[in-house]
Design a protein around this motif. Sequence first.
Motif, PDB file in Angstrom:
ATOM      1  N   GLY A 180      39.816  51.358  43.891  1.00  0.00           N
ATOM      2  CA  GLY A 180      39.527  50.627  42.448  1.00  0.00           C
ATOM      3  C   GLY A 180      40.066  49.410  42.264  1.00  0.00           C
ATOM      4  N   TYR A 181      41.320  49.133  42.737  1.00  0.00           N
ATOM      5  CA  TYR A 181      41.820  47.994  42.620  1.00  0.00           C
ATOM      6  C   TYR A 181      40.961  46.701  43.368  1.00  0.00           C
ATOM      7  N   LEU A 182      40.365  47.055  44.610  1.00  0.00           N
ATOM      8  CA  LEU A 182      39.607  46.065  45.206  1.00  0.00           C
ATOM      9  C   LEU A 182      38.305  46.016  44.413  1.00  0.00           C
ATOM     10  N   ASN A 183      37.857  46.752  43.793  1.00  0.00           N
ATOM     11  CA  ASN A 183      36.795  46.788  43.153  1.00  0.00           C
ATOM     12  C   ASN A 183      36.790  45.903  41.907  1.00  0.00           C
ATOM     13  N   LEU A 207      39.721  38.291  45.282  1.00  0.00           N
ATOM     14  CA  LEU A 207      40.580  38.955  46.108  1.00  0.00           C
ATOM     15  C   LEU A 207      40.311  38.773  47.574  1.00  0.00           C
ATOM     16  N   GLN A 208      38.982  39.060  47.821  1.00  0.00           N
ATOM     17  CA  GLN A 208      38.536  38.965  49.098  1.00  0.00           C
ATOM     18  C   GLN A 208      38.702  37.626  49.717  1.00  0.00           C
ATOM     19  N   LEU A 209      38.396  36.287  48.889  1.00  0.00           N
ATOM     20  CA  LEU A 209      38.526  35.021  49.358  1.00  0.00           C
ATOM     21  C   LEU A 209      40.048  34.834  49.704  1.00  0.00           C
ATOM     22  N   ILE A 259      48.447  44.382  50.750  1.00  0.00           N
ATOM     23  CA  ILE A 259      49.660  43.707  50.294  1.00  0.00           C
ATOM     24  C   ILE A 259      49.572  43.403  48.731  1.00  0.00           C
ATOM     25  N   GLN A 260      48.464  43.039  48.212  1.00  0.00           N
ATOM     26  CA  GLN A 260      48.308  42.416  46.900  1.00  0.00           C
ATOM     27  C   GLN A 260      48.430  43.757  46.037  1.00  0.00           C
ATOM     28  N   TRP A 261      47.758  44.936  46.767  1.00  0.00           N
ATOM     29  CA  TRP A 261      47.784  46.138  45.920  1.00  0.00           C
ATOM     30  C   TRP A 261      49.323  46.507  45.609  1.00  0.00           C
TER      31      TRP A 261
END
Length: 736
Positions: free
Chosen positions: A321-324, A330-332, A380-382
Amino acid sequence: MRNELKGSIDEYINELSLLCGIVPEYYDIKGNLHRTSHDTKRAILSSMGIDIDSLDSLKGELRKRRLGPWLNIIEPVYVLSVNEKPLRIPLYIPIEDGREGVSVDVSISEDNRDKREFRFVCKDIIEELSIDGKRYIRTEFVDNHDYTPGYYDVEIVLHHYDSNLDGLKKDSRLILSPDSAYLPDGLKKYLGLSVNLYSLRSKRNMGVGDFGDLETLIKWFSAMGGHLIGINPLHAITNKMPFGISPYSPLSRLYKNFIYLDMDRIGVEKDTGTVRRLRRSRLIDYEGVASLKLGMLKKSFERFLKEDYEKGSELDRDFKGYLNEEGRRLQLFATYMALSERFGSSDWQYWPEDYQEPDSETVRAFMKDSRRDILFYQYIQWLVERQESGICKVAREAGMPIGIYHDLAIGAIRGSADVWSNRSLYALDMDVGAPPDDFSPDGQNWGFPPMIPDKLRESGYEQFIQTIRKNMKYAGALRIDHALGIFRLFWIPKGMGPKDGAYVRYPHEDLLRIIALESVRNKTIIVAEDLGTIGENVRESLRRFRMLSYRLFYFERRYPDPDFLPPSDYPEHALSAVTTHDLPTLYGYWIGRDIEERKRLGKYPDDEVWKREIEERKRDRSLIIEALKREGLLSVDLEVPDQMTEGLCLAIYRYLMKTPSKIVLISLDDMLGRLNQQNMPGITEGYPNWRQKIEMNIEDMIRMDSGPVKFIHSLVNTLTDYAEGGINSPVNGIPD
């Protein structure tokens, strides 16, 4: 408009400089006039992508600047007050002579939903202009709908008798903002504690202060009546000496430094010998701490993949959910971090050329082939997000009305993820800094590139919006470092010094409205750091948007008279403090430790300047004592002491408590009687910038019956006195 522009290259450069926001002259902090040189103008224009050596290019650029939106039909972005009714969107439409009745389809939607669609005929002509023999009209789309504050997508489609334009589509972003930032109803006088989080010692951290230490301080300070804790920026940095340890030199302002993670909550076995060494070291070993934590995080990630990610657990659902939610941003960032590890450099300018563009085929292939490595940095950011969310909850449950007061750095370094991901936004051969002043006689070069105002606007302010939004997410208050940069930034061309720099204007009304919108959405108080060489109407604009001014005791004087302002002359809508990380602590200020250090490091041009500063500091000590006596905070027969003491330090903070300022911030360094400031601006060698730890463990500090506990109790009692109508009890003598 004339088809031919006449003039010399120098004349074009002067006019373009004005149209591009380059300020032709400014007054420094001492009132001296500085004029922007021709070489500086040329360098800045070139950095904005303008070919300054081609007459045709200059003519074309000047034509584009003069005509503005007439050539584009619609502006790339409109930032308007939500309270201005009706909504009016200007349109600039080419039309052949004799042809009338152009119709336009308009759609307005918020976040690609709730789309409203219209068709109107351009009958009301506000203005006409002939460009290259063709007729253009300016009209307005008017809508009486009651919109709410937010971000809207606007699309227009022309329907025209001219087949070349029929069906032409244009997009724009519409930002409707409130007229002021968030301030809670009935805002009282609040007491805060300012902490350099990295500097905290504890019996449980791994050599640098972390979220666990912050939680300890929140519970302690709130129990004694405190209302907020201010911390340094948490932005991701390289964690490498000598230039990669400043929290104000980030790799990203969107994502955080994993060094602040509380590893006890990660649940991975640690190397106790290494932890003891890092914990006992006098100065922070950023590289050692980062290496240890990164190794532990990789073990944690492997466990997460096996136990959660591959099994679709509840934690995995939260992670995905966080990635979405974070998406491509965040991907970059995670790709940048993985590439930094691959090439052994956190500066994309030193990577192979194919990797320097995030949209290149090579980078796309890397994203596909290195998905696991990229996922690790997203993981890590999550973890950071989850711990920061937990800290916010702790502050709320402790009854803190504001909670965490975050700090937003003014920019990201040139080799950063932010710049790599958005290269076209930045003037890469410029540095941002500050002109010479009393505390930095040579000026300052902060070593990061400025955003180009036009590019920022053409992008719909997306990077700015995301930066503000991300930094408000868990902030009850947000300090915007060098808020003057919202109005103008000091650009220094590569190869030149700060004395050769120039100010460049920014679309401040738009930026202030975006900050106000995000502030209201997140219920975050804004503190605008308005120190330094201040341009016209800056503080007036900040007041209009209800952003708190940032006032420091050292600088609040009756200029040109050096006498200190009485508390009653401080503004109400302000945060007041004694000092910052860049300035001397009270104990250091009193004995001239900063002057002593600059002398040791050879930062004075001659002994006369050094001796003058010593005399001025001696004068200022006397002026402080007199100011405190006038307010009844010291005995009238007290002499000027040679050393700062706890009693005198307390009297100075009580002086600030007498101001009408809404927030007063205590420095933990002052409370502990520390001599050395955290950072000496302009000094990169010979001084331990950003590396100094406090002298005691916070577990011992909060259990003391005297010292910090006594200090805070006294100020909380002073706050009660203030609420009841006065602060009148002097400190009778200055105890050691």
